[in-house]
Design a protein around this motif. Sequence first.
Motif, mmCIF file in Angstrom:
data_model
loop_
_atom_site.group_PDB
_atom_site.id
_atom_site.type_symbol
_atom_site.label_atom_id
_atom_site.label_comp_id
_atom_site.label_asym_id
_atom_site.label_seq_id
_atom_site.Cartn_x
_atom_site.Cartn_y
_atom_site.Cartn_z
ATOM 1 N N LEU A 58 23.842 8.670 73.076
ATOM 2 C CA LEU A 58 24.395 7.692 74.019
ATOM 3 C C LEU A 58 25.316 6.794 73.201
ATOM 4 C CD1 LEU A 58 21.265 6.727 76.185
ATOM 5 C CD2 LEU A 58 22.747 8.739 76.313
ATOM 6 N N ASN A 60 27.925 4.838 73.625
ATOM 7 C CA ASN A 60 28.138 3.442 74.056
ATOM 8 C C ASN A 60 27.220 3.195 75.246
ATOM 9 O OD1 ASN A 60 31.201 4.432 73.151
ATOM 10 N ND2 ASN A 60 30.575 2.453 72.328
ATOM 11 N N VAL A 61 25.985 2.863 74.939
ATOM 12 C CA VAL A 61 24.940 2.829 75.953
ATOM 13 C C VAL A 61 25.279 1.872 77.096
ATOM 14 C CG1 VAL A 61 23.634 1.043 74.719
ATOM 15 C CG2 VAL A 61 22.444 2.575 76.292
ATOM 16 N N GLY A 111 27.595 -1.329 73.493
ATOM 17 C CA GLY A 111 27.681 -0.872 74.875
ATOM 18 C C GLY A 111 27.697 -2.049 75.824
ATOM 19 N N ASN A 155 26.108 7.913 79.376
ATOM 20 C CA ASN A 155 25.665 6.798 78.545
ATOM 21 C C ASN A 155 24.588 5.943 79.208
ATOM 22 O OD1 ASN A 155 27.218 6.723 75.990
ATOM 23 N ND2 ASN A 155 28.983 6.659 77.363
ATOM 24 N N VAL A 232 19.138 5.989 72.182
ATOM 25 C CA VAL A 232 20.576 6.237 71.998
ATOM 26 C C VAL A 232 20.839 7.235 70.883
ATOM 27 C CG1 VAL A 232 21.199 3.968 72.908
ATOM 28 C CG2 VAL A 232 20.932 4.252 70.437
#
Length: 532
Positions: A58, A60-61, A111, A155, A232
């Motif tokens: 992930l 850019n969560v 993120g 994401n 992530v």
Amino acid sequence: MKGRFSGLWRGRQAASGAVGLKQKHLRRAQRKRPAAGRFEPLESRELLTVTYQGGELLANVEAQAVYLGSDWGTNSSLQTQAKNTDQYLSALVGGSYMDMLDNAGYGVGRGAASTGVVDNVSINKSADLTDAQIQSDLKTLIASSGSGLQAPDANRLYMVYVEPGVVVQMGSATSQTSFLGYHGAFADGGNVIHYAVMPAPGSPNPTASSQGFASAFDELTSVSSHELAEAVTDPNVNYSTMGWYDFQLNGEIADLAEGHESTITGPNGTQYVVQDVVNKNDQVISPATSQPSPTPTPTPTPTPAPGLTAPSLTASAVSTTVAQLSWTASSGTQGYRVYQINGGQAVLLGTVSATTTAVQVTGLTPGASESFEVEAYNSTSVADSSVVSLTMPAPAVQAVTAPRVSAHATSSTSVALSWNAEPQATGYNIYWSNGYSVVLLGTVSATTSSVTITGLQPGSGSYFLVEAFNSVSYADSQWAYAATPYYSTVSYGGWGAYAEAQSSDWGAAPGMTPGSAPETGGHHWGRGYGWE
């Protein structure tokens, strides 16, 4: 997987169908892998031990809290906690914690976090809440167009916070005995849903203090950071191809730093407890020791959810302890929550109806700076006003009035003074005179209304004055006269004003050291010896 109870992990959990899960265990859980590398500092290694297996990350969560259970919608304390959790998640994914993962080379960075939603389901607290039920609730929420839940994407990470009083069951393990949180993945149509689950600390689950945390909120922020760091960097553990994992120590990057906590600072200055992680060489790293990302992704500015406009708030002082809050109406709202901001934390003062646009807040501190926020809400979204601050007026200081003093000899060398207390006084100055000179003997607090002067000459006359004061005024009593007898005997007739004063008896003024006596009633001063 996040777990305390003095202890350790259980390693990877066995896959169950299309579900991948990883837990953080309680500190009393049984150690399942060798002790090496757990609590002792790890030396640097030439070969990396945390390695990339080729699975999804992930990068850019996009985190969003899901507050599972109807209590989140009705309990004011939980509503305050939800608001603070939303602020925490925004700080977690948009700042130094994600920079730490980026700098460690894990291929993930900053993120964004969306406002959380309440999943208003009724949970049977007499039975365990299973992971299958949590997945089912998430699927229902995702399918509901009016739920306020953001759609799943590559994401997206749903952070599930279960209401208090509920035991969560994952496989054969439960939050009562085995774990503090877990993360996993499951299929929903054509989407892969990534999620983490945080049971509430406290009965019937272990208390936060039993796990080494100062508060339940500190436990939740630490567990949340643990599960997010692993979600992530290894979102599909036990579901499909893994991401970053250490097969030598059989753990993910937060598993291997269990027991190491740091703090991060939110935009409002609030400190949050977070879990450290390890780098690729199994060395513990923290946000404080990680250098800022060379090209950080800017923290997104939260925007009100569609359909609600943020109220415009004003605040004014009605008195030294009462503030008037007024705000503009927000179309489509079901009501408003009024918060007081203390040290960066939002404290819910109360909830009012959609037709109310003004309240008075009482019990405030005169002269203090107070901050407030109003939140419009409905079943799917919230919209917060800006935080508005004001300084409460300090009470006006009134002038003091002169005290009334009485003086009488108590021995051949001492005189007792007493006076009425003045409500506006912050202290009193005590003066002595022998008729030729005036000397300040000392100063006492506003709670003192009597003193005894010692060390006077036998058979001498003295004058005494008490001066009340505060920050704006002084007020002097009349001079009070008292004469000491020649001899300390009750049968002697030379007491008080009847004693004959000879000029040779005046001597020097009593020498006092102001402020060195305890400020409680009945002080004694000694002539030439300071305070007794």
